[in-house]
Design an enzyme around this catalytic site. Structure first.
Site, mmCIF file in Angstrom:
data_model
loop_
_atom_site.group_PDB
_atom_site.id
_atom_site.type_symbol
_atom_site.label_atom_id
_atom_site.label_comp_id
_atom_site.label_asym_id
_atom_site.label_seq_id
_atom_site.Cartn_x
_atom_site.Cartn_y
_atom_site.Cartn_z
ATOM 1 N N PRO A 93 48.846 78.522 104.459
ATOM 2 C CA PRO A 93 49.351 78.815 105.790
ATOM 3 C C PRO A 93 49.293 80.291 106.181
ATOM 4 O O PRO A 93 49.504 81.169 105.356
ATOM 5 C CB PRO A 93 50.813 78.351 105.724
ATOM 6 C CG PRO A 93 51.150 78.369 104.277
ATOM 7 C CD PRO A 93 49.882 77.984 103.569
ATOM 8 N N ASN A 94 48.954 80.490 107.447
ATOM 9 C CA ASN A 94 48.936 81.798 108.112
ATOM 10 C C ASN A 94 47.760 82.690 107.707
ATOM 11 O O ASN A 94 47.578 83.763 108.279
ATOM 12 C CB ASN A 94 50.266 82.558 107.904
ATOM 13 C CG ASN A 94 51.440 81.786 108.457
ATOM 14 O OD1 ASN A 94 51.427 81.413 109.622
ATOM 15 N ND2 ASN A 94 52.437 81.500 107.637
ATOM 16 N N ARG A 128 47.352 89.809 111.205
ATOM 17 C CA ARG A 128 48.663 89.517 110.611
ATOM 18 C C ARG A 128 49.056 90.642 109.644
ATOM 19 O O ARG A 128 48.408 90.830 108.615
ATOM 20 C CB ARG A 128 48.562 88.200 109.844
ATOM 21 C CG ARG A 128 49.811 87.847 109.077
ATOM 22 C CD ARG A 128 49.548 86.699 108.100
ATOM 23 N NE ARG A 128 50.752 86.397 107.384
ATOM 24 C CZ ARG A 128 50.791 85.770 106.213
ATOM 25 N NH1 ARG A 128 49.662 85.379 105.627
ATOM 26 N NH2 ARG A 128 51.943 85.545 105.631
ATOM 27 N N TYR A 152 48.274 92.963 104.445
ATOM 28 C CA TYR A 152 47.166 92.077 104.077
ATOM 29 C C TYR A 152 45.781 92.645 104.395
ATOM 30 O O TYR A 152 44.777 92.014 104.069
ATOM 31 C CB TYR A 152 47.346 90.719 104.777
ATOM 32 C CG TYR A 152 48.636 90.019 104.377
ATOM 33 C CD1 TYR A 152 48.845 89.637 103.052
ATOM 34 C CD2 TYR A 152 49.648 89.758 105.302
ATOM 35 C CE1 TYR A 152 50.028 89.015 102.675
ATOM 36 C CE2 TYR A 152 50.828 89.134 104.929
ATOM 37 C CZ TYR A 152 51.016 88.764 103.608
ATOM 38 O OH TYR A 152 52.179 88.151 103.219
ATOM 39 N N ASN A 189 44.464 80.536 97.365
ATOM 40 C CA ASN A 189 45.500 81.386 97.938
ATOM 41 C C ASN A 189 46.430 80.457 98.692
ATOM 42 O O ASN A 189 46.164 80.063 99.828
ATOM 43 C CB ASN A 189 44.925 82.454 98.877
ATOM 44 C CG ASN A 189 46.019 83.408 99.355
ATOM 45 O OD1 ASN A 189 47.214 83.110 99.232
ATOM 46 N ND2 ASN A 189 45.633 84.545 99.910
ATOM 47 N N ALA A 210 52.432 81.025 101.545
ATOM 48 C CA ALA A 210 53.858 80.827 101.270
ATOM 49 C C ALA A 210 54.143 79.549 100.481
ATOM 50 O O ALA A 210 55.191 79.448 99.828
ATOM 51 C CB ALA A 210 54.637 80.813 102.581
ATOM 52 N N GLU A 262 44.579 81.577 90.765
ATOM 53 C CA GLU A 262 45.555 81.871 91.813
ATOM 54 C C GLU A 262 45.190 83.223 92.414
ATOM 55 O O GLU A 262 44.938 84.186 91.684
ATOM 56 C CB GLU A 262 46.965 81.950 91.204
ATOM 57 C CG GLU A 262 48.015 82.324 92.233
ATOM 58 C CD GLU A 262 49.309 82.849 91.616
ATOM 59 O OE1 GLU A 262 49.314 83.199 90.410
ATOM 60 O OE2 GLU A 262 50.299 82.916 92.351
ATOM 61 N N HIS A 279 46.053 86.192 95.559
ATOM 62 C CA HIS A 279 46.838 86.724 96.678
ATOM 63 C C HIS A 279 46.277 88.082 97.073
ATOM 64 O O HIS A 279 45.906 88.881 96.199
ATOM 65 C CB HIS A 279 48.311 86.894 96.297
ATOM 66 C CG HIS A 279 48.969 85.611 95.917
ATOM 67 N ND1 HIS A 279 49.341 84.667 96.854
ATOM 68 C CD2 HIS A 279 49.291 85.097 94.712
ATOM 69 C CE1 HIS A 279 49.868 83.632 96.229
ATOM 70 N NE2 HIS A 279 49.849 83.865 94.925
ATOM 71 N N ARG A 307 57.153 92.277 95.792
ATOM 72 C CA ARG A 307 57.692 92.101 97.140
ATOM 73 C C ARG A 307 59.087 91.454 97.121
ATOM 74 O O ARG A 307 59.822 91.627 96.163
ATOM 75 C CB ARG A 307 56.685 91.310 97.977
ATOM 76 C CG ARG A 307 55.329 92.042 98.102
ATOM 77 C CD ARG A 307 54.324 91.290 98.945
ATOM 78 N NE ARG A 307 54.801 91.141 100.318
ATOM 79 C CZ ARG A 307 54.255 90.292 101.207
ATOM 80 N NH1 ARG A 307 53.224 89.551 100.844
ATOM 81 N NH2 ARG A 307 54.734 90.219 102.428
HETATM 82 C C1 DQA Z 1 49.939 85.817 100.183
HETATM 83 C C2 DQA Z 1 51.292 86.184 99.583
HETATM 84 C C3 DQA Z 1 52.349 85.160 99.975
HETATM 85 O O1 DQA Z 1 53.610 85.555 99.462
HETATM 86 C C4 DQA Z 1 52.474 85.070 101.484
HETATM 87 O O2 DQA Z 1 53.393 84.076 101.846
HETATM 88 C C5 DQA Z 1 51.165 84.865 102.156
HETATM 89 C C6 DQA Z 1 50.025 85.644 101.688
HETATM 90 C C7 DQA Z 1 48.883 86.895 99.878
HETATM 91 O O3 DQA Z 1 47.698 86.582 99.953
HETATM 92 O O4 DQA Z 1 49.244 88.038 99.606
HETATM 93 O O5 DQA Z 1 51.047 84.123 103.112
HETATM 94 O O6 DQA Z 1 49.496 84.599 99.589
#
Ligand code: DQA
Length: 154
Positions: A11-12, A19, A24, A75, A78, A99, A101, A108
């Site tokens: 998501p997002n 964003r 990011y 990725n 959240a 995994e 990110h 964080r």
């Molecule tokens: C994220 C880190 C997550 O904590 C966050 O909710 C994201 C982006 C990252 O790529 O740094 O949406 O996955």
């Protein structure tokens, strides 16, 4: 061995570029996908690159990767910090799971310290921004070559 690498984004991540660029970075997800596609092509593998905001769809795609991929890069956004369903789906995947990110969640907020993905992953790449995707593709190709399917049921 399947020659299909799956990169799944949660998501997002469709809003990358605008964003929270201070967290990011400024690359869009389309730009990141382009980089990954070039790298995959250079390594002779085909790429499945997707993003969804829906937890169930992400679970469906992880299951699809379990059947079709030589490796999975995830990725989870959240959902990394909330989704037992995602964790359970990852446990079905016998090929390497990386995994990924952009940021380093460990550095964080407290709510990001819960992680349901890492315990079901082969390795993690965090905190390198968009470059982490390139690193993950290189690592996934390497792991796919050396890995034997594993059983995560224990
Ligand atoms: C994220 C880190 C997550 O904590 C966050 O909710 C994201 C982006 C990252 O790529 O740094 O949406 O996955």
């Amino acid at each position: 061995m399947s020659k299909m690498l799956y990169i799944l984004n949660g998501p997002n991540l469709n809003r990358l570029g605008t964003r929270e660029p201070e967290v990011y970075g400024s690359a869009s997800l389309a730009e990141i996908e382009g980089q990954c596609a070039k790298l995959a092509q250079a390594n002779g593998i085909s790429l499945v690159f997707r993003q969804t905001n829906a937890e169930g769809e992400l679970v469906d795609w992880v299951q699809e990767a379990a059947d079709k991929a030589c490796a999975l890069i995830l990725n989870g956004g959240a959902y990394t910090h909330t989704s037992i369903a995602l964790h359970d789906a990852l446990r079905l995947v016998a090929v390497p799971v990386i995994e990924l990110h952009l940021s380093n969640p460990a550095a964080r907020e407290a709510f990001r310290q819960v992680n349901y993905v890492a315990p079901a992953a082969t390795a993690s790449i965090c905190g390198f921004g968009a470059m982490g995707y390139d690193m993950a593709v290189t690592a996934a190709v390497h792991l796919a070559k050396i890995s034997k399917p594993i059983n995560k049921t224990s």
